[in-house]
Design an enzyme around this catalytic site. Structure first.
Site, PDB file in Angstrom:
ATOM      1  CE  LYS B  78      44.634  30.042  37.936  1.00 25.50           C
ATOM      2  NZ  LYS B  78      44.625  29.481  36.563  1.00 25.50           N
ATOM      3  CB  SER B 153      47.521  31.441  34.802  1.00 29.75           C
ATOM      4  OG  SER B 153      46.394  30.596  34.740  1.00 29.75           O
ATOM      5  CB  SER B 177      46.335  27.918  33.069  1.00 30.30           C
ATOM      6  OG  SER B 177      46.638  29.128  32.412  1.00 30.30           O
TER       7      SER B 177
END
Lengths: 100, 496
Positions: B78, B153, B177
């Protein structure tokens, strides 16, 4: 827009100044409404009796983790990469606008 | 070779048995990315040259007899996790050219294991959101239905793993997330206990709930990855010195007989999709059939978790984002010819005003308000006190049960651009996730079925949340593992 918000546009401007962020007139209006909505929503926390409750900031139970206060020199490579990210620099130092 | 059908353990065996090399495995992933990523939009940066170099090095190590299950296995990371010398943007305009001088501790640990990183994946900017629609660059797509979000996210982490572009991904979970996108994409998403994995080198969001987290295809894979990245770190004072468990070994010897599962009544409420409720309850019945006991429980402060989270998160966000002031890194109005800058104050206010997207600004404003003089006691301090009560609820319940099972999300993945504005549904989306984050507990979202949404033809994955005692990742993973082997849900893959 009618100012029946909990937070006025004047207060939003003050908060923006504290946060050092420039907002447009439209954003100022929008945030007056949004901050007011959130504050209205979180008001329900007032229902909870917390008189004898100690606040917690994190949950590990750890307190006062110390280390020696010694400066460690970064490698030349690290310094070079960091310097590449400086918006403005001179001789490897960050250059900022005059304050006074 | 179809990456989508392999998990880490199978790929590691293939590498050890010389069925294929890490370079071949990596090439297959890179080809898959080339073929599918214009649709999935998982990756912000593909580091193909570096990946092939790392793979060649891994092949050397395998040849010399080294045997560890992550050696030579391709992953995605990420873009809020720092990678030295590799663009790290937090999916934000303000950091769109940022090159870190150091890597996150977890990256150093994975590098030592011989991980092959394929690139950096998309998320909501600064991890603020639950769909990747808040990314300043583009929205990622759900491999099960390209019209839908992968969740967020950590949405790029989910789409890259579920879409067969890589084997696993490291993301973050601050308020759900990892768990929510895992649920939306049919994956195993593990948020470890706060303090189990070092936060050093994350672009911080909410420092008191941020957890580096794992997106994997199976519980066994998540166990392998956690074992590699967990542990105390001098660079993060909140990491625990508790020894790291042998998770995979524990899974292999686990017996569920007599395990007490708590079912919180506050999590099975109006607004939860009926089919999802049925899937989760079906999974609980299955676990009961395998020998577990079920106990009805209550977490009375649950309804206050969302308002508490809505104060604590923006407060800490506003503090963490203050450093993006145009002086040391990131977008600066000073070097922007379109912006007039007269003095230092102008550099600050214009860099932030122009650099940040609307969600980051909203959180900065709410947080600055909640922390400002005269309001601190009424908002932030009050929230921290209620947080103590939320944690106490869990502490008390965990005297009676070993794990808690609840839904991960109230609905399946929604369509891009159709995020619900229904306050009840939005509230539900957060309620299942935020209390666990505030209490710092470990939780895994594990696939527990498929549901056809009212607004679509394609069946979408559903996840259940298995919540554990602090530092008891081994039990939540073991329950996910035993259920996955019995149900077979993780063997289903999207056609992409």
């Amino acid at each position: 827009m009618a100012e029946n918000n909990k937070v006025s546009q004047e207060e939003v401007k003050h908060i923006a100044e504290l946060a050092r962020i420039e907002l447009s007139g439209e954003e100022t209006q929008k945030f007056a409404r949004e901050i007011s909505d959130i504050l209205g929503y979180v008001e329900q926390l007032g229902e909870v009796n917390t008189d004898s409750v100690e606040p917690i900031s994190q949950v590990t139970g750890k307190v006062n983790v110390f280390r020696e206060d010694v400066a460690v020199d970064a490698s030349e490579e690290t310094k070079n990469i960091m310097a590449k990210n400086y918006p403005d620099s001179q001789d490897g130092y960050i250059k900022v606008k005059q304050i006074m | 070779m179809e990456i989508i059908d392999l998990d880490i353990q199978k790929a590691a065996k293939g590498l050890a048995d010389k069925e294929f090399s890490s370079v071949e495995l990596t090439q297959s992933c890179l080809e898959k990315i080339k073929k599918t990523d214009n649709e999935l939009k998982s990756f912000i940066t593909v580091t193909d040259g570096l990946a092939l170099k790392e793979a060649a090095r891994a092949d050397e190590r395998i040849k010399s007899g080294e045997n560890n299950p992550l050696l030579g296995i391709p992953s995605s990371i990420k873009d809020v996790i720092l990678t030295k010398n590799i663009l790290t943007t937090a999916s934000s305009n303000i950091l769109k050219n940022y090159i870190p001088a150091e890597s996150a501790t977890l990256m150093d640990k994975l590098d030592a294991k011989g991980m092959v990183m394929l690139g950096k994946v998309n998320c909501d900017a600064f991890a603020h959101g639950s769909s990747t629609e808040n990314s300043d660059f583009f929205t990622s797509h759900n491999p099960w239905d390209l019209d839908r979000v992968p969740g967020g996210s950590s949405g790029g982490s989910a789409s890259s793993v579920a879409g067969g572009e890589c084997f696993y991904s490291i993301g973050t979970d601050t308020g759900g997330s990892i768990r929510q996108p895992a649920s939306f994409c049919g994956l195993v998403g593990l948020k470890p206990t706060y303090g189990r994995v070092s936060r050093y080198g994350l672009i911080s969001m909410t420092s008191s709930t941020d957890c580096p987290s794992i997106m994997a295809k199976t519980a066994g894979d998540a166990a392998i990855i956690l074992e590699a990245i967990a542990g105390e770190d001098k660079k993060d004072a909140t990491t625990s010195s508790k020894p790291v468990d042998k998770y995979l070994e524990y899974l292999q010897n686990f017996n569920i007989k007599g395990l007490r599962i708590g079912i919180p009544k506050e999590y099975f409420i109006e607004g939860l999709n009926k089919d999802i409720e049925e899937s989760v309850r079906g999974a609980i019945v299955k676990l009961q059939g395998l020998g577990a006991e079920v106990v009805e429980i209550s977490l009375p402060h649950t309804k206050y978790a969302v308002p508490t989270y809505y104060i604590i998160t923006p407060s800490e966000v506003s503090s963490n984002l203050a450093k993006f002031d145009g002086i040391r890194f990131g977008y600066s109005s000073e070097s922007d010819s379109e912006t007039e800058v007269k003095n230092l104050m102008d550099v600050y206010i214009k860099s932030k005003g122009k650099g940040f997207g609307s969600e980051a600004k909203r959180r900065i404003m709410i947080g600055t308000y909640a922390l400002s003089s005269g309001y601190y006691d009424a908002y932030y301090l009050k929230a921290q006190k209620v947080r103590a009560l939320i944690k106490k609820d869990f502490d008390e319940v965990f005297e009676k049960v070993d794990i808690i099972i609840a839904p991960t999300a109230p609905s399946v993945a929604f369509k891009i651009g159709e995020h619900s504005d229904n306050p009840l549904e939005m509230y539900l989306g957060d309620i299942f996730l935020s209390a666990v984050s505030l209490a710092g507990l470990p939780a895994v979202s594990a696939p527990c079925g498929f549901v056809k949404p009212e607004d679509g033809e394609k069946e979408m994955p559903v996840g259940m949340q298995i919540i554990g005692k602090p530092f008891d990742e081994k039990t939540v993973l073991a329950v996910a593992d035993i259920y996955e082997k019995d149900s077979g849900w993780t063997k289903k893959h999207p056609q992409i």
